[in-house]
Design a protein around this motif. Sequence first.
Motif, PDB file in Angstrom:
ATOM      1  N   UNK A 210       0.831  -1.198   0.000  1.00  0.00           N
ATOM      2  CA  UNK A 210       0.000   0.000   0.000  1.00  0.00           C
ATOM      3  C   UNK A 210       0.871   1.256   0.000  1.00  0.00           C
ATOM      4  N   UNK A 211       0.505   2.214  -0.854  1.00  0.00           N
ATOM      5  CA  UNK A 211       1.200   3.495  -0.870  1.00  0.00           C
ATOM      6  C   UNK A 211       0.768   4.317   0.344  1.00  0.00           C
ATOM      7  N   UNK A 212       1.665   5.122   0.892  1.00  0.00           N
ATOM      8  CA  UNK A 212       1.343   5.830   2.140  1.00  0.00           C
ATOM      9  C   UNK A 212       0.449   7.053   1.975  1.00  0.00           C
ATOM     10  N   UNK A 213       0.392   7.665   0.789  1.00  0.00           N
ATOM     11  CA  UNK A 213      -0.362   8.911   0.619  1.00  0.00           C
ATOM     12  C   UNK A 213      -1.225   8.775  -0.636  1.00  0.00           C
ATOM     13  N   UNK A 214      -2.507   8.536  -0.440  1.00  0.00           N
ATOM     14  CA  UNK A 214      -3.406   8.279  -1.566  1.00  0.00           C
ATOM     15  C   UNK A 214      -4.712   9.043  -1.385  1.00  0.00           C
ATOM     16  N   UNK A 215      -5.572   8.936  -2.387  1.00  0.00           N
ATOM     17  CA  UNK A 215      -6.898   9.522  -2.300  1.00  0.00           C
ATOM     18  C   UNK A 215      -7.862   8.632  -1.527  1.00  0.00           C
ATOM     19  N   UNK A 246       5.518  -1.305   9.736  1.00  0.00           N
ATOM     20  CA  UNK A 246       4.369  -0.446   9.517  1.00  0.00           C
ATOM     21  C   UNK A 246       3.750  -0.549   8.148  1.00  0.00           C
ATOM     22  N   UNK A 247       4.401  -1.207   7.204  1.00  0.00           N
ATOM     23  CA  UNK A 247       3.869  -1.302   5.842  1.00  0.00           C
ATOM     24  C   UNK A 247       2.847  -2.431   5.741  1.00  0.00           C
ATOM     25  N   UNK A 248       1.925  -2.281   4.782  1.00  0.00           N
ATOM     26  CA  UNK A 248       0.860  -3.269   4.577  1.00  0.00           C
ATOM     27  C   UNK A 248       1.031  -3.889   3.198  1.00  0.00           C
ATOM     28  N   UNK A 249       0.975  -5.230   3.150  1.00  0.00           N
ATOM     29  CA  UNK A 249       1.236  -5.971   1.920  1.00  0.00           C
ATOM     30  C   UNK A 249       0.069  -6.893   1.590  1.00  0.00           C
ATOM     31  N   UNK A 250      -0.156  -7.075   0.298  1.00  0.00           N
ATOM     32  CA  UNK A 250      -1.037  -8.126  -0.196  1.00  0.00           C
ATOM     33  C   UNK A 250      -0.150  -9.170  -0.858  1.00  0.00           C
ATOM     34  N   UNK A 251      -0.157 -10.383  -0.312  1.00  0.00           N
ATOM     35  CA  UNK A 251       0.603 -11.504  -0.854  1.00  0.00           C
ATOM     36  C   UNK A 251      -0.375 -12.651  -1.105  1.00  0.00           C
ATOM     37  N   UNK A 252       0.148 -13.815  -1.456  1.00  0.00           N
ATOM     38  CA  UNK A 252      -0.739 -14.936  -1.755  1.00  0.00           C
ATOM     39  C   UNK A 252      -0.124 -16.222  -1.213  1.00  0.00           C
TER      40      UNK A 252
END
Length: 359
Positions: A210-215, A246-252
């Motif tokens: 996930x990017x830290x600064x988004x809409x 602190x980062x959030x990841x989508x893995x499988x």
Amino acid sequence: MTGVLPSQSLRGLIEAGAISAQPDLRMDQIQPASLDLRLGTVAYRVRASFLAGRGRTVAERIAEFEMHRVDLSDGAVLEKGCVYVIPLMEHLALPEGLTAVANAKSSTGRLDLLTRTITDGGVEFDRIAPGYNGPLYAEVCPRSFSVLVRPGMRLNQIRFRAGQAVLDDAELTALHESSPLVTGPAVISEGLGFSVDLLAGKDDLVGFRAKPHTGVIDLDRIGHYPARDFWEDVRSRDGRIILDPGAFYILVSREAVTIPPDYAAEMAPYLAMVGEFRVHYAGFFDPGFGWAEAGGAGSRGVLEVRCHEAPFVLEHGQVVGRLVYERMAARPQALYGSGIASNYQGQGLKLSKHFQMPT
């Protein structure tokens, strides 16, 4: 009747008044082994997460911790990093002996939208005591993205149980031998272990961060947002990645998972000793998930991973979670993916339904 209640039994609970709502429940809220819960019309911004505690109501605790309230009637933004408590439309009047457990829906977890159910007198998140009679509330904390919500949106779901239904390791081993639950060897220890797939896919892609600064993400917009505006690719050439704190990841998952029609499953956390990270375990796995006759032929589990205090090396094949299988009290009349517009049947690496997947 012992086990997780199927869809037809949920309809019976609604008819008997054990589950009620204002406005009335919709039949499309009923899933094969769970019921979708709907947001009400107001969100309370609170100073901190809380449990009601024995002898206390959620309304009393809101009065202690409320900062301001947000009218959701015309849609409103829940800000990243803030904690909200939202009364749900549903109300329970459970008979003695019937318990319930709630969990975030799959799309909710994939947005890193921490959503937990709290009740009057509750001493645990997401666990509803037998015989509970009272309202339900959702605690919602957007962690990666601010989101636009409206009344009636469904961020979490609830499952009802009669008696003890969890399979022990011997029963789970026997079930796997008669009907394989994963591709490859089964790692069975207090549930069915699953590992992470970090072997290079297309263009070395193994996941998303996930990017830290988004809409803002409008939760009603399906397939609307370009993934690149909210996510950055995670690539690996050697079967390993380093997780940033602190980062959030989508893995499988490496394994393709199957939930036979007479069983349900819940993702549970793995032992903290294996590393400084957590798999978010956002959801229930309904009967028929990955089941070939319901259009699945094995479906890999999407992993919502957050690293904690220190950078951590995650390697291909590392066990990161487990599935706890439970017996159904009866086979549901409709299975996951079989004519009920299930979003994630037969999935691989996949973001939530709100995004346009990169090609």
